[in-house]
Scaffold this active site. Sequence first.
Site, short mmCIF file in Angstrom:
data_model
loop_
_atom_site.label_atom_id
_atom_site.label_comp_id
_atom_site.label_asym_id
_atom_site.label_seq_id
_atom_site.Cartn_x
_atom_site.Cartn_y
_atom_site.Cartn_z
N ASN A 86 40.62 76.95 7.73
CA ASN A 86 39.87 77.21 6.48
C ASN A 86 38.53 76.49 6.38
O ASN A 86 37.87 76.55 5.34
CB ASN A 86 40.72 76.91 5.24
CG ASN A 86 41.88 77.87 5.16
OD1 ASN A 86 41.75 79.04 5.56
ND2 ASN A 86 43.01 77.42 4.67
N GLY A 132 36.83 84.06 17.65
CA GLY A 132 38.24 83.79 17.42
C GLY A 132 39.01 85.09 17.30
O GLY A 132 38.52 86.15 17.73
N ASP A 178 42.01 87.59 14.85
CA ASP A 178 42.08 88.24 13.54
C ASP A 178 42.18 87.22 12.41
O ASP A 178 41.66 87.44 11.32
CB ASP A 178 43.29 89.18 13.49
CG ASP A 178 43.19 90.29 14.52
OD1 ASP A 178 42.08 90.80 14.73
OD2 ASP A 178 44.22 90.63 15.12
N SER A 233 44.58 86.15 19.79
CA SER A 233 45.81 86.60 20.44
C SER A 233 45.99 88.12 20.33
O SER A 233 46.48 88.76 21.24
CB SER A 233 47.02 85.92 19.83
OG SER A 233 46.89 84.53 19.93
N THR A 234 45.63 88.70 19.18
CA THR A 234 45.81 90.15 18.99
C THR A 234 44.45 90.86 19.02
O THR A 234 44.31 91.92 19.62
CB THR A 234 46.50 90.44 17.64
OG1 THR A 234 47.61 89.57 17.48
CG2 THR A 234 46.97 91.88 17.58
N ARG A 268 53.60 84.21 22.29
CA ARG A 268 54.57 83.97 21.21
C ARG A 268 54.97 85.28 20.53
O ARG A 268 56.11 85.43 20.07
CB ARG A 268 53.99 82.98 20.18
CG ARG A 268 52.83 83.52 19.34
CD ARG A 268 52.16 82.38 18.58
NE ARG A 268 51.11 82.80 17.67
CZ ARG A 268 49.85 83.04 18.03
NH1 ARG A 268 49.49 82.95 19.29
NH2 ARG A 268 48.95 83.39 17.13
N1 LIG Z 1 39.61 74.01 14.07
C1 LIG Z 1 40.75 74.60 13.73
N2 LIG Z 1 41.94 73.96 13.85
C2 LIG Z 1 43.11 74.57 13.56
N3 LIG Z 1 43.19 75.85 13.09
C3 LIG Z 1 42.05 76.53 12.96
C4 LIG Z 1 40.78 75.96 13.26
N4 LIG Z 1 39.82 76.89 13.03
C5 LIG Z 1 40.46 77.99 12.59
N5 LIG Z 1 41.78 77.79 12.53
C6 LIG Z 1 42.86 78.74 12.15
O1 LIG Z 1 43.51 79.19 13.33
C7 LIG Z 1 44.21 80.39 13.01
C8 LIG Z 1 44.35 81.30 14.21
O2 LIG Z 1 43.11 81.59 14.73
P1 LIG Z 1 42.68 82.93 15.43
O3 LIG Z 1 42.85 84.08 14.57
O4 LIG Z 1 41.29 82.64 15.92
O5 LIG Z 1 43.63 83.03 16.72
P2 LIG Z 1 45.05 83.71 16.97
O6 LIG Z 1 45.93 83.53 15.80
O7 LIG Z 1 45.49 83.19 18.29
O8 LIG Z 1 44.68 85.22 17.18
P3 LIG Z 1 45.04 86.56 16.34
O9 LIG Z 1 44.73 86.26 14.90
O10 LIG Z 1 44.13 87.61 16.93
O11 LIG Z 1 46.49 86.86 16.56
C9 LIG Z 1 43.42 81.05 11.90
O12 LIG Z 1 44.27 81.35 10.85
C10 LIG Z 1 42.40 79.99 11.47
O13 LIG Z 1 42.45 79.79 10.08
C1 LIG Z 2 60.91 95.20 21.26
C2 LIG Z 2 59.47 95.12 21.53
C3 LIG Z 2 58.65 96.06 20.72
C4 LIG Z 2 57.20 96.09 21.09
C5 LIG Z 2 56.38 96.79 20.07
C6 LIG Z 2 54.92 96.57 20.27
C7 LIG Z 2 54.11 97.04 19.12
C8 LIG Z 2 52.87 96.25 18.98
C9 LIG Z 2 52.09 96.62 17.75
C10 LIG Z 2 51.09 95.59 17.44
C11 LIG Z 2 50.41 95.85 16.14
C12 LIG Z 2 49.51 94.72 15.76
C13 LIG Z 2 48.95 94.88 14.41
C14 LIG Z 2 48.02 93.75 14.11
C15 LIG Z 2 48.32 92.71 13.41
C16 LIG Z 2 47.40 91.58 13.21
O1 LIG Z 2 46.84 91.64 11.93
C17 LIG Z 2 48.13 90.25 13.35
C18 LIG Z 2 47.13 89.12 13.41
O2 LIG Z 2 46.46 89.14 14.61
N1 LIG Z 2 48.93 90.20 14.56
C19 LIG Z 2 50.25 90.19 14.49
O3 LIG Z 2 50.84 90.14 13.46
C20 LIG Z 2 50.98 90.21 15.84
C21 LIG Z 2 52.04 91.28 15.84
C22 LIG Z 2 52.66 91.43 17.21
C23 LIG Z 2 53.92 92.20 17.16
C24 LIG Z 2 54.62 92.32 18.49
#
Ligand SMILES: Nc1ncnc2c1ncn2[C@@H]1O[C@H](COP(=O)(O)OP(=O)(O)OP(=O)(O)O)[C@@H](O)[C@H]1O
Ligand SMILES: CCCCCCCCCCCCC/C=C/[C@@H](O)[C@H](CO)NC(=O)CCCCC
Length: 539
Positions: free
Chosen positions: A184, A206, A208, A251-252, A321
């Site tokens: 935040n 970064g 989502d 990650s996503t 994860r």
């Molecule tokens: N310096 C920081 N230390 C710890 N957390 C942070 C920092 N900067 C941002 N964040 C938080 O880290 C969380 C995850 O970040 P980010 O969305 O970049 O990666 P992710 O969760 O691995 O990817 P995705 O959202 O695509 O799945 C965000 O909710 C953000 O609020």
């Molecule tokens: C038994 C195995 C079944 C496999 C099914 C695979 C389907 C994958 C669909 C993924 C859709 C992602 C939608 C996006 C959501 C993002 O706002 C959010 C933040 O990054 N990511 C997740 O919640 C991460 C969500 C990840 C879910 C696996």
Amino acid sequence: MEKQPRLLASQLFLKNSVFEVLLNGVLLTWKEIPANKKVVSGSIHHPIKGGTSHSVSVSEILAVRELDVGGGTNDDGRWQKMPQKLTEAYPYAFTVSYVERARQHRWRCSDVTFHCSDGVLRQQWIQTIREQLTALTSRPKHLLVYINPYGGKQQGECIYEQKVAPLFACASISTDVIVTEHANHARDHLKTEAELKKYDGVVCVGGDGMFSEIVHGLVSRTQRDNGVDQNSPEEKLVPCSLRIGIIPAGSTDCICYATVGINDPVTSALHVIVGDSQPMDVCSVHHNNTFLRYSISLLGYGFYGDVLADSERKRWMGPARYDFSGFKTFLTHHHYEGAVSFLPATDILGTPRDKTRCRAGYVGTVSLPEQYEVGWGVVRGKFLAINAASMSCACPRSPMGLSPAAHLADGTTDLILVRKCSRFNFLRHLLRHTSKDDQFDMTFVEVHRVRRFRFTPRHCQNDSELDLRENGKQLFSQICRDHPACSCSPAYSSWNCDGEILPHAAIEVGVHCQLIKLFARGIEEQPLFEDLANPQCAL
Ligand SMILES: Nc1ncnc2c1ncn2[C@@H]1O[C@H](COP(=O)(O)OP(=O)(O)OP(=O)(O)O)[C@@H](O)[C@H]1O
Ligand SMILES: CCCCCCCCCCCCC/C=C/[C@@H](O)[C@H](CO)NC(=O)CCCCC
Ligand SMILES: [Ca+2]
């Protein structure tokens, strides 16, 4: 009166051949002149047949710079080796950097160096190209960059320094960079401190979750500056003026993937430089007239809520994860009871079952027949998943997304209700997220394109709904004790709101059409040859 772009046409050397080079305000074209048609100096005005030909849209030129042939370096310090004969005869050179399209929506920066014998001519070319670039007013000059060093595989800083900063420097974009120190940090800085007037856009390095922070900071700041109360679910929100660029390092990376077509830092940086603009819908989420959060991609209760809740405890695993928790959640097979009420969108062209996809150039809302009066629909039952996808939610795990036909900027969200069914059937449905098969063509799945919706869990005690974090577990064990024959599904799941857990299950959601803008253009149609060569990518 509008100034006409200057035309330039010269014969210049490129590699070991003479090219006719033409700049007309829209395109830079260079075409090889066959040996028998060469004119030693001056411009030529007849079309030339044969020879290789290239053209680049001026809007996709990144920069032009002098190349110091004698010294062997250009003005950004990069060393260039040139054939000696060429350097002697044509000692004046300049390099044009431009966008080149590669496979699967990837963009790359490519360079072409032209040589001439005359220093004045070189200056004329450099100056004219620069004038035409300056006339492109949608390009950002000064950006505010936030880097989450802990997103995804914790590569944010390295990705920015190595892949993005050099491109911004090449395009003469200046930046103020903030590496966040805590969650935040970026949101609060944007909300209260950042001097937004100084910037042409905000860049987020970064995933989502980090993007969501930027959106919360910008949207909240814009509402506060305009005296709009975010706590009122009916309030019309004021759109943000600054565009946001996403350099994917999460990650996503679903918002980047679904607006660009790939999660690639260089491609995203180039979309920022050329000044693309893609409007996007934002959902506001309220509980009892109190604002909770905004959502841009997915609001998911049941399966995606449970995956997220479990995966947050395993952040140390990085992006893997989600695979671990996804599999575990699939095995638990919990369902949740409740009522979903929704306001269908009736003034739009498409439906969630269309075969068409949201692609670059789609204009967003369509002023079709006025919204005809339909009341709210209500669906009650036991659900494995309730998903609201305001955009396709395409990502590397699911290349077509949760709702492949959803639009980025049409003011609607696709509400997908997956009723309780067997594990086998649910698996069939989930696996269709990873293929081109229709995930809605199943008796236990229904999908509605809506403008607003509400969810009330079955066990919700009106306004005094229990706080999920505090009391969810307690209620779960209570229900299981009361109903020993039940399948031990807890009463509540949690809402996954773009990767953040919401503290309440009972929510009210409204879509705000085109509330924000991204440095993106939507997914471009792919050339036909690529569809044929790689059926996975066919649209
Ligand atoms: N310096 C920081 N230390 C710890 N957390 C942070 C920092 N900067 C941002 N964040 C938080 O880290 C969380 C995850 O970040 P980010 O969305 O970049 O990666 P992710 O969760 O691995 O990817 P995705 O959202 O695509 O799945 C965000 O909710 C953000 O609020
Ligand atoms: C038994 C195995 C079944 C496999 C099914 C695979 C389907 C994958 C669909 C993924 C859709 C992602 C939608 C996006 C959501 C993002 O706002 C959010 C933040 O990054 N990511 C997740 O919640 C991460 C969500 C990840 C879910 C696996
Ligand atoms: Ca939408």
